[in-house]
Design a protein around this motif. Structure first.
Motif, PDB file in Angstrom:
ATOM      1  N   LEU A  33      16.918  34.149   6.416  1.00 63.75           N
ATOM      2  CA  LEU A  33      16.574  32.811   5.953  1.00 63.75           C
ATOM      3  C   LEU A  33      17.556  32.242   4.935  1.00 63.75           C
ATOM      4  CD1 LEU A  33      12.724  33.388   5.714  1.00 63.75           C
ATOM      5  CD2 LEU A  33      13.964  32.080   7.440  1.00 63.75           C
ATOM      6  N   PHE A  34      18.406  33.074   4.360  1.00 61.64           N
ATOM      7  CA  PHE A  34      19.399  32.568   3.418  1.00 61.64           C
ATOM      8  C   PHE A  34      20.722  32.236   4.107  1.00 61.64           C
ATOM      9  CE2 PHE A  34      16.510  33.809   0.193  1.00 61.64           C
ATOM     10  CZ  PHE A  34      16.912  33.224  -0.993  1.00 61.64           C
ATOM     11  N   VAL A  35      21.112  33.027   5.089  1.00 59.18           N
ATOM     12  CA  VAL A  35      22.374  32.783   5.793  1.00 59.18           C
ATOM     13  C   VAL A  35      22.115  31.785   6.919  1.00 59.18           C
ATOM     14  CG1 VAL A  35      24.247  33.821   7.120  1.00 59.18           C
ATOM     15  CG2 VAL A  35      23.182  35.100   5.250  1.00 59.18           C
ATOM     16  N   PRO A  36      22.872  30.702   7.008  1.00 56.25           N
ATOM     17  CA  PRO A  36      22.646  29.712   8.072  1.00 56.25           C
ATOM     18  C   PRO A  36      22.666  30.343   9.457  1.00 56.25           C
ATOM     19  CG  PRO A  36      24.164  28.845   6.438  1.00 56.25           C
ATOM     20  CD  PRO A  36      23.938  30.280   6.081  1.00 56.25           C
ATOM     21  N   ALA A  37      21.717  29.923  10.298  1.00 53.87           N
ATOM     22  CA  ALA A  37      21.559  30.520  11.618  1.00 53.87           C
ATOM     23  C   ALA A  37      22.754  30.248  12.519  1.00 53.87           C
ATOM     24  CB  ALA A  37      20.290  29.982  12.272  1.00 53.87           C
ATOM     25  N   ARG A  38      23.584  29.270  12.172  1.00 56.73           N
ATOM     26  CA  ARG A  38      24.720  28.912  13.025  1.00 56.73           C
ATOM     27  C   ARG A  38      25.926  29.805  12.812  1.00 56.73           C
ATOM     28  NH1 ARG A  38      22.076  24.429  11.459  1.00 56.73           N
ATOM     29  NH2 ARG A  38      21.527  22.878  13.043  1.00 56.73           N
ATOM     30  N   LEU A  39      25.833  30.776  11.908  1.00 57.22           N
ATOM     31  CA  LEU A  39      26.964  31.638  11.606  1.00 57.22           C
ATOM     32  C   LEU A  39      26.760  33.012  12.238  1.00 57.22           C
ATOM     33  CD1 LEU A  39      27.600  30.817   7.840  1.00 57.22           C
ATOM     34  CD2 LEU A  39      28.729  29.855   9.855  1.00 57.22           C
ATOM     35  N   ALA A  40      27.782  33.484  12.961  1.00 56.38           N
ATOM     36  CA  ALA A  40      27.761  34.802  13.584  1.00 56.38           C
ATOM     37  C   ALA A  40      28.856  35.660  12.975  1.00 56.38           C
ATOM     38  CB  ALA A  40      27.953  34.681  15.093  1.00 56.38           C
ATOM     39  N   THR A 167      24.281  23.992   3.904  1.00 51.88           N
ATOM     40  CA  THR A 167      24.775  24.997   4.849  1.00 51.88           C
ATOM     41  C   THR A 167      26.271  24.832   5.116  1.00 51.88           C
ATOM     42  OG1 THR A 167      24.201  23.622   6.780  1.00 51.88           O
ATOM     43  CG2 THR A 167      22.518  25.120   5.952  1.00 51.88           C
ATOM     44  N   GLN A 168      26.800  23.646   4.870  1.00 50.77           N
ATOM     45  CA  GLN A 168      28.240  23.450   5.041  1.00 50.77           C
ATOM     46  C   GLN A 168      29.047  24.227   4.010  1.00 50.77           C
ATOM     47  OE1 GLN A 168      28.964  19.250   4.899  1.00 50.77           O
ATOM     48  NE2 GLN A 168      27.896  18.821   6.822  1.00 50.77           N
ATOM     49  N   TYR A 169      28.401  24.570   2.893  1.00 49.42           N
ATOM     50  CA  TYR A 169      29.097  25.279   1.821  1.00 49.42           C
ATOM     51  C   TYR A 169      28.771  26.777   1.819  1.00 49.42           C
ATOM     52  CZ  TYR A 169      29.459  20.443   0.321  1.00 49.42           C
ATOM     53  OH  TYR A 169      29.704  19.090   0.284  1.00 49.42           O
ATOM     54  N   LEU A 170      28.013  27.221   2.821  1.00 53.72           N
ATOM     55  CA  LEU A 170      27.657  28.636   2.922  1.00 53.72           C
ATOM     56  C   LEU A 170      28.460  29.324   4.017  1.00 53.72           C
ATOM     57  CD1 LEU A 170      23.766  28.403   2.524  1.00 53.72           C
ATOM     58  CD2 LEU A 170      25.449  29.109   0.827  1.00 53.72           C
ATOM     59  N   GLN A 171      29.699  28.913   4.178  1.00 51.18           N
ATOM     60  CA  GLN A 171      30.595  29.532   5.153  1.00 51.18           C
ATOM     61  C   GLN A 171      31.118  30.844   4.566  1.00 51.18           C
ATOM     62  OE1 GLN A 171      30.940  28.195   8.154  1.00 51.18           O
ATOM     63  NE2 GLN A 171      29.766  26.363   7.666  1.00 51.18           N
ATOM     64  N   PRO A 173      32.713  34.644   4.146  1.00 57.37           N
ATOM     65  CA  PRO A 173      33.841  35.362   4.769  1.00 57.37           C
ATOM     66  C   PRO A 173      33.339  36.322   5.849  1.00 57.37           C
ATOM     67  CG  PRO A 173      33.998  35.396   2.365  1.00 57.37           C
ATOM     68  CD  PRO A 173      32.653  34.855   2.692  1.00 57.37           C
ATOM     69  N   GLY A 174      34.094  36.425   6.923  1.00 57.80           N
ATOM     70  CA  GLY A 174      33.731  37.327   8.013  1.00 57.80           C
ATOM     71  C   GLY A 174      32.771  36.732   9.014  1.00 57.80           C
ATOM     72  N   LEU A 175      32.371  35.465   8.815  1.00 51.69           N
ATOM     73  CA  LEU A 175      31.452  34.805   9.738  1.00 51.69           C
ATOM     74  C   LEU A 175      32.153  33.643  10.418  1.00 51.69           C
ATOM     75  CD1 LEU A 175      28.172  34.731   7.607  1.00 51.69           C
ATOM     76  CD2 LEU A 175      28.982  36.502   9.169  1.00 51.69           C
ATOM     77  N   ARG A 176      31.648  33.277  11.567  1.00 50.48           N
ATOM     78  CA  ARG A 176      32.198  32.179  12.345  1.00 50.48           C
ATOM     79  C   ARG A 176      31.046  31.401  12.972  1.00 50.48           C
ATOM     80  NH1 ARG A 176      31.247  33.304  17.531  1.00 50.48           N
ATOM     81  NH2 ARG A 176      31.046  35.470  18.203  1.00 50.48           N
ATOM     82  N   PRO A 177      31.292  30.193  13.471  1.00 50.69           N
ATOM     83  CA  PRO A 177      30.229  29.470  14.183  1.00 50.69           C
ATOM     84  C   PRO A 177      29.747  30.281  15.382  1.00 50.69           C
ATOM     85  CG  PRO A 177      32.025  27.990  13.637  1.00 50.69           C
ATOM     86  CD  PRO A 177      32.503  29.367  13.298  1.00 50.69           C
ATOM     87  N   SER A 178      28.445  30.332  15.575  1.00 53.82           N
ATOM     88  CA  SER A 178      27.871  31.159  16.635  1.00 53.82           C
ATOM     89  C   SER A 178      28.003  30.538  18.002  1.00 53.82           C
ATOM     90  CB  SER A 178      26.392  31.436  16.344  1.00 53.82           C
ATOM     91  OG  SER A 178      25.674  30.212  16.271  1.00 53.82           O
ATOM     92  N   SER A 179      28.343  29.247  18.074  1.00 49.11           N
ATOM     93  CA  SER A 179      28.440  28.573  19.358  1.00 49.11           C
ATOM     94  C   SER A 179      29.501  27.488  19.282  1.00 49.11           C
ATOM     95  CB  SER A 179      27.091  27.954  19.748  1.00 49.11           C
ATOM     96  OG  SER A 179      27.204  27.182  20.929  1.00 49.11           O
ATOM     97  N   THR A 180      30.148  27.269  20.406  1.00 56.09           N
ATOM     98  CA  THR A 180      31.109  26.180  20.462  1.00 56.09           C
ATOM     99  C   THR A 180      30.422  24.827  20.542  1.00 56.09           C
ATOM    100  OG1 THR A 180      31.190  26.398  22.881  1.00 56.09           O
ATOM    101  CG2 THR A 180      32.828  27.621  21.599  1.00 56.09           C
ATOM    102  N   SER A 196      16.624  20.798   9.419  1.00 60.30           N
ATOM    103  CA  SER A 196      16.372  22.167   9.881  1.00 60.30           C
ATOM    104  C   SER A 196      16.630  23.220   8.818  1.00 60.30           C
ATOM    105  CB  SER A 196      17.239  22.462  11.109  1.00 60.30           C
ATOM    106  OG  SER A 196      18.600  22.213  10.834  1.00 60.30           O
ATOM    107  N   GLY A 197      16.961  22.817   7.591  1.00 59.59           N
ATOM    108  CA  GLY A 197      17.192  23.816   6.552  1.00 59.59           C
ATOM    109  C   GLY A 197      18.326  24.744   6.938  1.00 59.59           C
ATOM    110  N   THR A 198      18.085  26.050   6.844  1.00 63.25           N
ATOM    111  CA  THR A 198      19.079  27.037   7.260  1.00 63.25           C
ATOM    112  C   THR A 198      18.842  27.522   8.680  1.00 63.25           C
ATOM    113  OG1 THR A 198      17.725  28.805   6.288  1.00 63.25           O
ATOM    114  CG2 THR A 198      19.446  27.853   4.905  1.00 63.25           C
ATOM    115  N   LEU A 199      17.850  26.964   9.367  1.00 63.10           N
ATOM    116  CA  LEU A 199      17.526  27.385  10.726  1.00 63.10           C
ATOM    117  C   LEU A 199      18.363  26.616  11.737  1.00 63.10           C
ATOM    118  CD1 LEU A 199      15.359  29.613  11.161  1.00 63.10           C
ATOM    119  CD2 LEU A 199      15.112  28.440   8.976  1.00 63.10           C
ATOM    120  N   GLY A 200      18.123  26.880  13.009  1.00 66.18           N
ATOM    121  CA  GLY A 200      18.974  26.320  14.035  1.00 66.18           C
ATOM    122  C   GLY A 200      18.570  24.956  14.542  1.00 66.18           C
ATOM    123  N   HIS A 201      17.305  24.556  14.353  1.00 62.00           N
ATOM    124  CA  HIS A 201      16.835  23.286  14.903  1.00 62.00           C
ATOM    125  C   HIS A 201      15.620  22.838  14.105  1.00 62.00           C
ATOM    126  CE1 HIS A 201      15.189  20.354  17.787  1.00 62.00           C
ATOM    127  NE2 HIS A 201      16.406  20.294  18.287  1.00 62.00           N
TER     128      HIS A 201
END
Length: 474
Positions: A33-40, A167-171, A173-180, A196-201
């Motif tokens: 819940l703290f790390v944005p869901a869009r980051l893999a 979430t734009q500032y929670l990039q 290190p070692g993570l990337r966008p989970s989807s193109t 959507s907070g830190t969630l995906g939708h």
């Protein structure tokens, strides 16, 4: 040698607590819940988020703990464990059958990815059900969930009121966008922002907030009854409730209404009155804080018959039936019916019928229903008011995904799916604890009233085949 001072007694030496299953489950909740869901995690062949990596690690920990008898992890039968094992076998059978046939490479990769995610979900249930051995440690995990949900809701509040997306500032290190395919964090609806907070939708965030709100309220009531600080939990409940409203989601409101009905039936009159008063005050605050929001929700339900989103949800039934009839037992493969290639089904029951067939859909429903039934059974068995209220809260929270699955493709969103499986595992953990209390009532009563005896009682053998009754350190 240290001189003894007359009139003073030596302070007892408190041994540091070792990390256990509850520590790991709490870590998972915070990462989820703290790390944005869009980051893999970068550099992996599969797109896996940090929370999914932690969930898979929990499965490894559980498997290793089952090989020895000194960790305190339970090993006896449990309906929740049986249900999740049955569901895992069904998913394996569906995966094996469908991948033995021809699948396009893109769908085969998605089936592999989905199978890995399901291993993580099963691990969450097992680590909660078998590894969390005391109420104190279970409360630790639930508090971590509420803390994470409060953070996600606070991010949503900034998105809604200030159009500021943290979430734009929670990039990290070692993570990337989970989807193109970039899914916007903020979506417009009726001139309002859906966040959507830190969630995906927004739908996932709203439904997740609806699941965590009763839990935050339970912690507030419990702290008040015990004479502890309850204000922080009421603040968490208020922030989560505001986040639910800012998602502008019908699914969240319907789910919360279903859960609220169960809670109102099970609560006493004093708690019902307190909840209704708090609800009225909250609506007044929302009226001032977000003008037009309550009217938007009213229009969402009053104009449901002409709402384009509802029409879109129902027009795809013929597509689903046609695909289901091609493989009614095993489906076409888990995760293989995906957007950008196939017709989107905003209904998890239809999607499960298409992807995993009748077996997979029944397994999905069976896991949730088992969690609800077990939680209500614990409520009947227990004489502890905190346990009874927690069991009722778990049952109410698990009703939300059961209802929400009819309005969106729930299993396509790992955040709410993970929390759902954590609640199922919580029901199993409560059942194990209550069985232990029933078998050793005098010992349990003494440890409940005397914290000094608690550590001794937790290491006492139970003789019930469930392993040691310690807190499941792994």
């Amino acid at each position: 040698m240290t001189a003894r001072v007359p009139g003073l007694t030596a302070a007892p030496v408190v041994a540091p607590r070792r990390a256990d299953a509850a520590t790991l489950a709490g870590l998972f909740a915070l990462v989820l819940l703290f790390v944005p869901a869009r980051l893999a995690v970068a550099g992996l062949p599969l797109s896996l988020t940090p929370a999914e990596i932690v969930a898979l690690s929990l499965g490894v920990v559980w498997a290793c703990a089952q090989m020895v008898s000194t960790t305190g992890v339970a090993k006896g039968p449990n309906p929740v464990r049986t249900a999740v094992f049955a569901y895992a076998l069904v998913i394996l059978a569906v995966y094996g059958y469908t991948t033995s046939l021809y699948l396009p490479s893109d769908e085969l990769n998605l089936a592999d990815h989905t199978l890995v995610l399901y291993f993580g979900y099963v691990s969450l249930v097992l680590i909660m059900c078998d590894g969390v051995g005391t109420r104190e440690r279970l409360d630790f995990v639930l508090k971590a969930l509420v803390a994470g949900g409060t953070f996600a809701a606070a991010v949503a509040l900034l998105q809604f009121r200030l159009d500021l997306d943290l979430t734009q500032y929670l990039q990290l290190p070692g993570l990337r966008p989970s989807s193109t395919e970039e899914v916007p964090t903020v979506i417009s609806r009726s001139a309002l922002r859906r966040v959507s907070g830190t969630l995906g939708h927004p739908i996932e965030f709203g439904a997740l907030s609806a699941m965590l709100l009763p839990l935050a309220a339970h912690l507030g009531f419990q702290a008040h009854r015990r004479g502890q600080g309850a204000v922080r939990w009421w603040l968490c409940a208020a922030v989560i409730a505001a986040g639910l409203m800012f998602s502008v989601s019908r699914t969240a409101v319907l789910g919360l209404a279903g859960a609220g009905l169960i809670l109102l039936v099970g609560w006493n009159n004093r708690r019902r009155l307190a909840a209704l008063v708090a609800f009225g005050v909250f609506l007044g605050v929302m009226k001032v804080l977000a003008p037009g929001l309550l009217g938007t929700f009213y229009n969402l339900f009053a104009g449901a018959g002409e709402d384009s989103s509802i029409i879109y949800r129902t027009h795809d039934y013929p597509w689903a039936i046609r695909e289901f009839e091609r493989s009614p037992i095993f489906g076409r493969g888990p995760g293989t019916w995906y957007p950008y290639k196939h017709q989107v089904f905003d209904n998890q029951y239809l999607l499960s019928l298409v992807e995993t067939g009748l077996l997979g859909m029944l397994g999905f429903v069976g896991v949730i229903v088992t969690g609800i039934v077990v939680a209500l059974s614990v409520r009947r068995m227990s004489s502890d008011p905190d346990v009874r209220n927690l069991a009722l809260t778990v049952a109410a929270c698990l009703l939300i995904p059961l209802l929400g699955a009819a309005t969106f493709d729930l299993l396509s969103f790992p955040g709410i799916t993970s929390v759902m499986f954590l609640f199922v595992g919580t029901a199993g953990a409560l059942l194990r604890m209550e069985r232990r209390v029933a078998q050793t009532p005098s010992l349990a009563l003494r440890s409940f009233h005397d914290p000094a005896d608690r550590s001794r009682s937790l290491t006492a053998p139970t003789g019930n085949g469930h392993g040691s009754a310690r807190s499941g350190s792994s």
